[in-house]
Design a protein around this motif. Structure first.
Motif, PDB file in Angstrom:
ATOM      1  N   GLY A 196      -7.168 -14.938 -12.219  1.00 44.15           N
ATOM      2  CA  GLY A 196      -8.371 -15.768 -12.324  1.00 44.15           C
ATOM      3  C   GLY A 196      -8.773 -16.290 -10.957  1.00 44.15           C
ATOM      4  N   GLY A 197     -10.017 -16.740 -10.872  1.00 45.78           N
ATOM      5  CA  GLY A 197     -10.508 -17.266  -9.604  1.00 45.78           C
ATOM      6  C   GLY A 197     -10.602 -16.211  -8.526  1.00 45.78           C
ATOM      7  N   GLY A 198     -10.757 -14.939  -8.911  1.00 48.59           N
ATOM      8  CA  GLY A 198     -10.864 -13.864  -7.930  1.00 48.59           C
ATOM      9  C   GLY A 198      -9.546 -13.516  -7.267  1.00 48.59           C
ATOM     10  N   ARG A 199      -8.421 -13.873  -7.896  1.00 50.39           N
ATOM     11  CA  ARG A 199      -7.104 -13.599  -7.319  1.00 50.39           C
ATOM     12  C   ARG A 199      -6.325 -12.633  -8.203  1.00 50.39           C
ATOM     13  NH1 ARG A 199      -3.529 -18.201  -6.742  1.00 50.39           N
ATOM     14  NH2 ARG A 199      -4.247 -18.647  -8.865  1.00 50.39           N
ATOM     15  N   TRP A 200      -5.532 -11.790  -7.542  1.00 50.83           N
ATOM     16  CA  TRP A 200      -4.718 -10.802  -8.219  1.00 50.83           C
ATOM     17  C   TRP A 200      -3.313 -10.840  -7.634  1.00 50.83           C
ATOM     18  CZ3 TRP A 200      -7.100  -7.101 -11.638  1.00 50.83           C
ATOM     19  CH2 TRP A 200      -8.492  -7.226 -11.722  1.00 50.83           C
ATOM     20  N   GLN A 201      -2.303 -10.649  -8.512  1.00 52.89           N
ATOM     21  CA  GLN A 201      -0.917 -10.598  -8.040  1.00 52.89           C
ATOM     22  C   GLN A 201      -0.330  -9.228  -8.346  1.00 52.89           C
ATOM     23  OE1 GLN A 201       2.031 -13.269  -9.854  1.00 52.89           O
ATOM     24  NE2 GLN A 201       2.942 -13.549  -7.829  1.00 52.89           N
ATOM     25  N   ILE A 202       0.298  -8.643  -7.327  1.00 48.86           N
ATOM     26  CA  ILE A 202       0.896  -7.321  -7.515  1.00 48.86           C
ATOM     27  C   ILE A 202       2.079  -7.439  -8.463  1.00 48.86           C
ATOM     28  CG2 ILE A 202       2.516  -7.389  -5.560  1.00 48.86           C
ATOM     29  CD1 ILE A 202       1.399  -4.450  -4.980  1.00 48.86           C
ATOM     30  N   ALA A 203       2.324  -6.391  -9.213  1.00 44.19           N
ATOM     31  CA  ALA A 203       3.334  -6.402 -10.277  1.00 44.19           C
ATOM     32  C   ALA A 203       4.714  -6.777  -9.745  1.00 44.19           C
ATOM     33  CB  ALA A 203       3.389  -5.030 -10.949  1.00 44.19           C
ATOM     34  N   ASP A 204       5.474  -7.466 -10.582  1.00 45.08           N
ATOM     35  CA  ASP A 204       6.805  -7.935 -10.180  1.00 45.08           C
ATOM     36  C   ASP A 204       7.709  -6.799  -9.726  1.00 45.08           C
ATOM     37  OD1 ASP A 204       5.981 -10.456 -10.836  1.00 45.08           O
ATOM     38  OD2 ASP A 204       7.143 -10.606 -12.695  1.00 45.08           O
ATOM     39  N   PHE A 205       7.692  -5.681 -10.423  1.00 44.95           N
ATOM     40  CA  PHE A 205       8.632  -4.610 -10.089  1.00 44.95           C
ATOM     41  C   PHE A 205       8.320  -4.003  -8.725  1.00 44.95           C
ATOM     42  CE2 PHE A 205       5.276  -2.015 -11.915  1.00 44.95           C
ATOM     43  CZ  PHE A 205       5.353  -0.822 -11.225  1.00 44.95           C
ATOM     44  N   ILE A 206       7.056  -4.084  -8.282  1.00 44.26           N
ATOM     45  CA  ILE A 206       6.723  -3.605  -6.936  1.00 44.26           C
ATOM     46  C   ILE A 206       7.183  -4.624  -5.898  1.00 44.26           C
ATOM     47  CG2 ILE A 206       4.861  -2.950  -5.369  1.00 44.26           C
ATOM     48  CD1 ILE A 206       3.325  -1.889  -7.728  1.00 44.26           C
ATOM     49  N   ARG A 207       6.971  -5.897  -6.176  1.00 43.47           N
ATOM     50  CA  ARG A 207       7.451  -6.927  -5.241  1.00 43.47           C
ATOM     51  C   ARG A 207       8.963  -6.861  -5.094  1.00 43.47           C
ATOM     52  NH1 ARG A 207       6.287 -12.425  -6.881  1.00 43.47           N
ATOM     53  NH2 ARG A 207       5.794 -11.735  -8.991  1.00 43.47           N
ATOM     54  N   ASP A 208       9.654  -6.620  -6.192  1.00 44.79           N
ATOM     55  CA  ASP A 208      11.104  -6.543  -6.141  1.00 44.79           C
ATOM     56  C   ASP A 208      11.594  -5.316  -5.377  1.00 44.79           C
ATOM     57  OD1 ASP A 208      11.228  -8.841  -7.641  1.00 44.79           O
ATOM     58  OD2 ASP A 208      11.567  -7.807  -9.551  1.00 44.79           O
ATOM     59  N   ALA A 209      10.747  -4.307  -5.270  1.00 37.69           N
ATOM     60  CA  ALA A 209      11.141  -3.058  -4.610  1.00 37.69           C
ATOM     61  C   ALA A 209      11.038  -3.136  -3.090  1.00 37.69           C
ATOM     62  CB  ALA A 209      10.283  -1.907  -5.122  1.00 37.69           C
ATOM     63  N   VAL A 210      10.410  -4.173  -2.560  1.00 37.14           N
ATOM     64  CA  VAL A 210      10.229  -4.312  -1.117  1.00 37.14           C
ATOM     65  C   VAL A 210      11.093  -5.463  -0.621  1.00 37.14           C
ATOM     66  CG1 VAL A 210       8.587  -4.729   0.754  1.00 37.14           C
ATOM     67  CG2 VAL A 210       7.871  -3.429  -1.274  1.00 37.14           C
ATOM     68  N   SER A 211      11.898  -5.193   0.397  1.00 37.22           N
ATOM     69  CA  SER A 211      12.755  -6.213   0.997  1.00 37.22           C
ATOM     70  C   SER A 211      12.094  -6.757   2.256  1.00 37.22           C
ATOM     71  CB  SER A 211      14.121  -5.606   1.343  1.00 37.22           C
ATOM     72  OG  SER A 211      14.920  -6.524   2.052  1.00 37.22           O
TER      73      SER A 211
ATOM     74  N   SER B 139       0.839  -1.205   0.000  1.00 32.88           N
ATOM     75  CA  SER B 139       0.000   0.000   0.000  1.00 32.88           C
ATOM     76  C   SER B 139       0.867   1.245   0.000  1.00 32.88           C
ATOM     77  CB  SER B 139      -0.919   0.011   1.228  1.00 32.88           C
ATOM     78  OG  SER B 139      -1.897  -0.997   1.161  1.00 32.88           O
ATOM     79  N   LEU B 140       1.937   1.197   0.767  1.00 27.55           N
ATOM     80  CA  LEU B 140       2.886   2.312   0.792  1.00 27.55           C
ATOM     81  C   LEU B 140       3.493   2.523  -0.593  1.00 27.55           C
ATOM     82  CD1 LEU B 140       4.771   4.372   2.187  1.00 27.55           C
ATOM     83  CD2 LEU B 140       6.247   2.443   2.788  1.00 27.55           C
ATOM     84  N   ALA B 141       3.944   1.443  -1.221  1.00 26.26           N
ATOM     85  CA  ALA B 141       4.549   1.554  -2.556  1.00 26.26           C
ATOM     86  C   ALA B 141       3.553   2.107  -3.571  1.00 26.26           C
ATOM     87  CB  ALA B 141       5.063   0.185  -3.002  1.00 26.26           C
ATOM     88  N   LEU B 142       2.313   1.621  -3.521  1.00 25.41           N
ATOM     89  CA  LEU B 142       1.289   2.112  -4.445  1.00 25.41           C
ATOM     90  C   LEU B 142       1.011   3.593  -4.236  1.00 25.41           C
ATOM     91  CD1 LEU B 142      -1.291  -0.838  -4.338  1.00 25.41           C
ATOM     92  CD2 LEU B 142       0.253  -0.251  -6.222  1.00 25.41           C
ATOM     93  N   THR B 143       0.981   4.021  -2.978  1.00 23.48           N
ATOM     94  CA  THR B 143       0.734   5.427  -2.673  1.00 23.48           C
ATOM     95  C   THR B 143       1.843   6.297  -3.229  1.00 23.48           C
ATOM     96  OG1 THR B 143      -0.476   4.846  -0.652  1.00 23.48           O
ATOM     97  CG2 THR B 143       0.352   7.088  -0.814  1.00 23.48           C
ATOM     98  N   LEU B 144       3.081   5.873  -3.039  1.00 24.90           N
ATOM     99  CA  LEU B 144       4.208   6.651  -3.565  1.00 24.90           C
ATOM    100  C   LEU B 144       4.178   6.708  -5.085  1.00 24.90           C
ATOM    101  CD1 LEU B 144       7.073   5.323  -1.251  1.00 24.90           C
ATOM    102  CD2 LEU B 144       5.892   7.523  -1.091  1.00 24.90           C
ATOM    103  N   LEU B 145       3.908   5.577  -5.722  1.00 22.21           N
ATOM    104  CA  LEU B 145       3.896   5.526  -7.183  1.00 22.21           C
ATOM    105  C   LEU B 145       2.787   6.387  -7.791  1.00 22.21           C
ATOM    106  CD1 LEU B 145       4.555   1.715  -7.746  1.00 22.21           C
ATOM    107  CD2 LEU B 145       6.016   3.586  -8.565  1.00 22.21           C
ATOM    108  N   SER B 146       1.662   6.400  -7.154  1.00 25.47           N
ATOM    109  CA  SER B 146       0.495   7.062  -7.758  1.00 25.47           C
ATOM    110  C   SER B 146       0.301   8.499  -7.281  1.00 25.47           C
ATOM    111  CB  SER B 146      -0.772   6.255  -7.451  1.00 25.47           C
ATOM    112  OG  SER B 146      -1.005   6.177  -6.056  1.00 25.47           O
TER     113      SER B 146
END
Length: 294
Positions: free
Chosen positions: A190-205, A132-139
């Motif tokens: 699919g199946g009501g599931r979503w995965q956050i983008a790879d570059f955001i996952r890679d940005a969080v340690s 959520s923090l990463a999304l807030t900063l990006l947007s």
């Protein structure tokens, strides 16, 4: 008949008041988390399940194995079973408003050279908080394309850290994420599931941290911002004071810490300054060295 009697013995296993007290004291010493008597059913249920899975029919044997580490990673398995991880994206959004509209402006004024802004999220739970923090900063933060930001996210529970690194969520977790953010930064599986983008996952340690184990905290220093929301509510007064001191040491001078809406640093420690911004109340580590003017 013998199998039936064995099954009956297993289902009849219970914990005495003394067993509960011994376990509660031990778990508290190791984690700082204190279980009130009102949590007895919750604790018994999960403790008995761990005993069953490790083949112990008596608390005494299980507790001895747990204390002397005769069962390898069992203490971590127990921690994973005993911690509650209920969260969702953009929880307490007004604090993200405060961070991106007000706090980061102050952080930028005292930022030295080109060093990255360092933010620590603890607990991370299943990842909704740091993402959520990463999304807030990006947007929403205009300087995100020109300023490096380092996001470190930690939790005591290894199972939620695995889920956080995977970054897959259901609609319930995403109910407060608007459709535009979901379209830009998530992949529908699919199946009501979503995965956050790879570059955001890679940005969080992501890392495992127990605030009460000093060896876990080496290198956790000089953070500009800490998000520690809804962790201290699980501690008693002594553990809260200790955690407040540890978090204070982890902040850079002038750094800020956000707590959950029902938590107050003022009742725990006098070391922090209270800052009342337009959107939220935040706690700050005071300056000791002379401040350089922008």
């Amino acid at each position: 008949m013998a199998e039936t009697m064995h099954s009956l013995r297993k289902t009849a296993v219970t914990l005495s008041d003394a067993d509960f007290g011994r376990f509660r004291d031990y778990f508290y010493r190791r984690t700082g988390i204190y279980f009130e008597d009102s949590k007895r059913y919750f604790v018994d249920k999960r403790l008995l399940e761990r005993m069953r899975l490790t083949g112990h029919e008596e608390f005494r044997g299980y507790f001895a194995a747990l204390r002397f580490r005769a069962v390898g990673d069992e203490f971590q398995n127990l921690v994973n079973a005993m911690t509650v991880n209920e969260t969702y994206f953009m929880r307490e959004r007004y604090q993200f408003d405060c961070l991106v509209e007000e706090v980061l402006e102050e952080v930028m004024r005292r930022r030295e050279g080109s060093r990255p802004i360092r933010i620590w999220v603890i607990p991370s739970s299943t990842g909704e908080e740091p993402y959520s923090l990463a999304l807030t900063l990006l947007s929403r933060w205009p300087l995100i394309d020109s300023v490096d930001v380092e996001i470190v996210a930690s939790d005591i529970d290894t199972s939620v850290l695995e889920r956080a690194r995977l970054g897959v969520y259901t609609g319930r977790s995403l109910q407060h994420v608007d459709s535009e953010l979901r379209r830009r930064y998530f992949n529908e599986l699919g199946g009501g599931r979503w995965q956050i983008a790879d570059f955001i996952r890679d940005a969080v340690s992501f890392s495992r941290v127990n605030l009460l184990e000093p060896e876990h905290l080496r290198g956790y220093r000089d953070f500009d911002i800490i998000l520690c929301r809804n962790l201290l509510i699980y501690f008693d007064d002594a553990s809260r004071r200790r955690a407040a001191s540890i978090l204070y040491d982890a902040l850079d001078e002038g750094g800020f810490i956000f707590l959950g809406h029902s938590e107050s640093m003022s009742r725990i420690s006098s070391s922090y300054q209270v800052r009342r911004f337009k959107h939220a109340l935040v706690y700050q580590k005071p300056w000791k060295r002379p401040r350089s003017e922008p």
